[in-house]
Design a protein around this motif. Structure first.
Motif, PDB file in Angstrom:
ATOM      1  N   ARG A  87       0.216  13.944   3.077  1.00 32.12           N
ATOM      2  CA  ARG A  87      -1.124  13.426   2.776  1.00 32.12           C
ATOM      3  C   ARG A  87      -1.083  12.382   1.663  1.00 32.12           C
ATOM      4  O   ARG A  87      -1.785  11.375   1.717  1.00 32.12           O
ATOM      5  CB  ARG A  87      -2.052  14.579   2.383  1.00 32.12           C
ATOM      6  N   ASP A 134      -6.942   6.647  13.929  1.00 34.16           N
ATOM      7  CA  ASP A 134      -6.229   6.041  12.805  1.00 34.16           C
ATOM      8  C   ASP A 134      -5.684   7.155  11.900  1.00 34.16           C
ATOM      9  O   ASP A 134      -6.179   8.282  11.922  1.00 34.16           O
ATOM     10  CB  ASP A 134      -7.159   5.118  12.017  1.00 34.16           C
ATOM     11  N   PRO A 135      -4.647   6.867  11.119  1.00 32.38           N
ATOM     12  CA  PRO A 135      -3.955   7.912  10.346  1.00 32.38           C
ATOM     13  C   PRO A 135      -4.860   8.730   9.432  1.00 32.38           C
ATOM     14  O   PRO A 135      -4.708   9.947   9.353  1.00 32.38           O
ATOM     15  CB  PRO A 135      -2.926   7.118   9.529  1.00 32.38           C
ATOM     16  N   ILE A 136      -5.799   8.090   8.740  1.00 38.33           N
ATOM     17  CA  ILE A 136      -6.639   8.830   7.794  1.00 38.33           C
ATOM     18  C   ILE A 136      -7.608   9.747   8.534  1.00 38.33           C
ATOM     19  O   ILE A 136      -7.795  10.915   8.164  1.00 38.33           O
ATOM     20  CB  ILE A 136      -7.394   7.852   6.858  1.00 38.33           C
ATOM     21  N   THR A 137      -8.238   9.234   9.602  1.00 35.55           N
ATOM     22  CA  THR A 137      -9.144  10.069  10.399  1.00 35.55           C
ATOM     23  C   THR A 137      -8.370  11.219  11.027  1.00 35.55           C
ATOM     24  O   THR A 137      -8.836  12.360  11.074  1.00 35.55           O
ATOM     25  CB  THR A 137      -9.818   9.232  11.504  1.00 35.55           C
ATOM     26  N   ASP A 148      -5.611  12.652   9.933  1.00 31.52           N
ATOM     27  CA  ASP A 148      -5.267  13.608   8.890  1.00 31.52           C
ATOM     28  C   ASP A 148      -6.450  14.514   8.573  1.00 31.52           C
ATOM     29  O   ASP A 148      -6.312  15.738   8.460  1.00 31.52           O
ATOM     30  CB  ASP A 148      -4.827  12.845   7.638  1.00 31.52           C
ATOM     31  N   SER A 149      -7.627  13.918   8.460  1.00 31.21           N
ATOM     32  CA  SER A 149      -8.839  14.674   8.155  1.00 31.21           C
ATOM     33  C   SER A 149      -9.177  15.658   9.267  1.00 31.21           C
ATOM     34  O   SER A 149      -9.522  16.821   9.009  1.00 31.21           O
ATOM     35  CB  SER A 149     -10.001  13.697   7.936  1.00 31.21           C
ATOM     36  N   ARG A 156       0.366   9.241   3.238  1.00 32.93           N
ATOM     37  CA  ARG A 156      -0.535   8.643   4.234  1.00 32.93           C
ATOM     38  C   ARG A 156      -1.752   8.004   3.570  1.00 32.93           C
ATOM     39  O   ARG A 156      -2.185   6.934   3.966  1.00 32.93           O
ATOM     40  CB  ARG A 156      -0.968   9.709   5.242  1.00 32.93           C
ATOM     41  N   ARG A 157      -2.309   8.669   2.563  1.00 30.68           N
ATOM     42  CA  ARG A 157      -3.502   8.143   1.890  1.00 30.68           C
ATOM     43  C   ARG A 157      -3.173   7.102   0.825  1.00 30.68           C
ATOM     44  O   ARG A 157      -4.050   6.380   0.376  1.00 30.68           O
ATOM     45  CB  ARG A 157      -4.277   9.285   1.233  1.00 30.68           C
ATOM     46  N   ILE A 176      -9.322  13.801  -1.710  1.00 27.71           N
ATOM     47  CA  ILE A 176      -8.629  14.886  -1.021  1.00 27.71           C
ATOM     48  C   ILE A 176      -8.144  15.888  -2.058  1.00 27.71           C
ATOM     49  O   ILE A 176      -7.861  15.526  -3.210  1.00 27.71           O
ATOM     50  CB  ILE A 176      -7.449  14.374  -0.174  1.00 27.71           C
TER      51      ILE A 176
END
Length: 384
Positions: free
Chosen positions: A334, A167-170, A172-173, A337-338, A320
């Motif tokens: 970021r 998923d996008p957040i995971t 990105d991390s 996305r967040r 973040i």
């Protein structure tokens, strides 16, 4: 470290998938291959560990021709991470991490020590070593896949869209985490992706391919500022912010230097007063040394005012942050996305140095779109 010399790949029927590839990748370099489906990027990567055989030319790893090496031994000396992860479901996390070590006949003590050492790199607790893959989240499983590739300490790691299924957040991390890890360990990475944002964020250089040929191979900034041709321009997308303002590249150039803060131990009543005086709906929380600890907003205060006394009781510690040297394009990505309103800027000691807000970015976009036009209008007025 890795060199392609006149490399070609043809399949049955004479179809050429990779045509006359010449490229040199230095030790410690992170190189992203990107291009449309069928352009030859994955084929190029798989030729490095001989999962796909070369039709013509040669590939050298540390000066040695891969054709002269045993393919099994070659693969054990190169890390390999794929999107599907491929963890063995019947093996524990520890057994998965040191799988190559088992094949290399490491002692139990060496395998145990290496598994513990690697798990610390990605911030997972030691008790995870005895878990099984199905007990971990997708992001955690992908971390283990990366660790497995690092286990035998290979100088070269191949990665084929490793974060594509997350998923996008995971995602990105993990991108942030892995880029930092790569720099710390000084590994050479060949990374295949279809996501230009990912390539811009991770790559020291980006290799853009089309129809089996390299169209452009350069740093992200150089590609954004000077795309080789119309194909590269279209592939990048004309809406990328940094293209409009090549003079603005880092967070430090646009951040606001005095974000509104409160110290740990401040009462909620005092925090509300600060919000009212400063006309803000959230506050960054710092300690006496100005180290960033978290943030609070008006919604959290409304929900907890009757059962909490201090900002410490309700502040959110999962946030973040970026540094002044962070690339602006990554920070924009970021924020979008967040879905956050702002991103705090910290130094190496975690001390708060500034903030980047959506309003700041909106002003930058305005300048990008209208700056030249306003200057022209002013110049025209001045000559009348």
């Amino acid at each position: 470290m890795l060199e392609f010399k006149n490399v070609k790949k043809r399949y049955g029927g004479g179809k050429t998938v990779v045509s006359n590839l010449n490229l040199k990748i230095e030790k410690g370099e992170f190189v992203c291959f990107i291009g449309p489906s069928g352009c030859g990027k994955t084929t190029t990567m798989k030729m490095v560990n001989r999962l796909i055989h070369i039709s013509e030319g040669s590939i050298l790893v540390d000066g040695k021709n891969i054709k002269d090496q045993d393919p099994v031994e070659l693969r054990r000396s190169i890390g390999y991470v794929i999107q599907q992860i491929g963890l063995m479901p019947h093996m524990t996390i520890k057994e998965n991490i040191v799988l190559v070590g088992t094949l290399l006949k490491w002692s139990k003590e060496k395998k145990d020590a290496r598994a513990k050492e690697l798990l610390k790199l990605v911030g997972l607790p030691e008790e995870y070593l005895d878990k099984y893959p199905h007990e971990l989240s997708g992001g955690q499983q992908q971390r283990i896949g990366v660790l497995r590739a690092l286990a035998a300490n290979p100088p070269l790691i191949l990665m084929d869209e490793p974060f594509g299924a997350l998923d996008p957040i995971t995602r990105d991390s993990l991108q942030e985490e892995f880029k930092k890890l790569q720099k710390e360990l000084d590994k050479t990475i060949v990374f295949v992706t279809h996501d230009m944002d990912e390539a811009l964020k991770l790559g020291d250089r980006i290799v853009i391919m089309k129809d089996g040929e390299v169209v452009q191979a350069d740093t992200p900034d150089e590609i954004l500022r000077n795309p080789a041709n119309e194909f590269v321009e279209e592939f990048l997308g004309k809406d990328r912010l940094i293209q409009g303002r090549p003079d603005v590249t880092t967070v430090g150039q646009i951040m606001e230097g005095s974000p509104v803060t409160v110290q740990t131990g401040t009462t909620l009543k005092s925090a509300i007063s600060t919000m009212r005086d400063k006309h803000v709906d959230s506050l960054l929380v710092v300690d006496s040394n100005h180290v960033l600890k978290g943030f609070i907003d008006i919604e959290a205060i409304n929900l907890n005012y009757k059962k909490a006394n201090q900002v410490d009781d309700i502040m959110e510690t999962d946030f973040i942050s970026v540094s002044q040297d962070s690339l602006l394009r990554d920070t924009v990505h970021r924020i979008l996305r967040r879905g956050v309103k702002y991103v705090p800027v910290i130094d190496n000691d975690q001390k708060l140095t500034g903030i980047v807000t959506r309003a700041t970015l909106a002003n930058l976009v305005y300048d990008t779109i209208w700056g030249d036009g306003m200057e022209l209008a002013e110049a025209a007025t001045a000559t009348e």
